[in-house]
Design an enzyme around this catalytic site. Sequence first.
Site, short mmCIF file in Angstrom:
data_model
loop_
_atom_site.label_atom_id
_atom_site.label_comp_id
_atom_site.label_asym_id
_atom_site.label_seq_id
_atom_site.Cartn_x
_atom_site.Cartn_y
_atom_site.Cartn_z
N CYS A 102 0.83 -1.20 0.00
CA CYS A 102 0.00 0.00 0.00
C CYS A 102 0.88 1.26 0.00
O CYS A 102 1.56 1.55 -0.97
CB CYS A 102 -0.97 -0.06 1.18
SG CYS A 102 -2.31 1.12 1.14
N HIS A 103 0.89 2.01 1.09
CA HIS A 103 1.71 3.22 1.21
C HIS A 103 3.12 2.90 1.73
O HIS A 103 3.94 3.80 1.87
CB HIS A 103 1.05 4.23 2.16
CG HIS A 103 -0.11 4.96 1.56
ND1 HIS A 103 -1.36 4.40 1.47
CD2 HIS A 103 -0.20 6.19 1.02
CE1 HIS A 103 -2.18 5.28 0.91
NE2 HIS A 103 -1.51 6.37 0.62
#
Length: 171
Positions: A102-103
């Site tokens: 994800c991030h």
Amino acid sequence: MAKIAFLLADYFEDSEMKNPYDALTQEGHETVIIGIEKGASYKGKNGTTYISDLSAQEADASQFDAIIIPGGGAPEALRVNDEIIDFVKQANEQGKLIAGICHGPQVMISADILNGKSVTCYIGIRDDVKLAGANYLDEEVVVGGNLITSRTPKDEPAFIKEISTKLASLA
């Protein structure tokens, strides 16, 4: 078995921490939570809480086989901490496995380790990874040298499987 560092700060994506952490612990790997502070309580977006075993300042990359960076809002806090960035840079220089979902690749961007590597990530930071010199691929899991990356919680099974496979090859 491998020794794995999980990098954590507040507002992590709960499943992106819990599922890899639980799976790798069940496989018999030693899992260590590293935060900005030792003994700090870090709370996920949905309320899951973990306590850090070590501070980034205490952590020595040579003592670990892999680093996992869950996504959510935590990577934003981690990427501005010099000790976290130094830890990731050292691990990369040592060729250690570094996985982010994800991030999570935001920390890799700040550590300047993406240039020339193939990666994926949450679409919202796609342009950031490209600007860091990475070859962005929109796939559930991407292996680029010593890096493993995935996009979102729905990619967790492939992410965990790829990490497990890579760790098994280290044994």
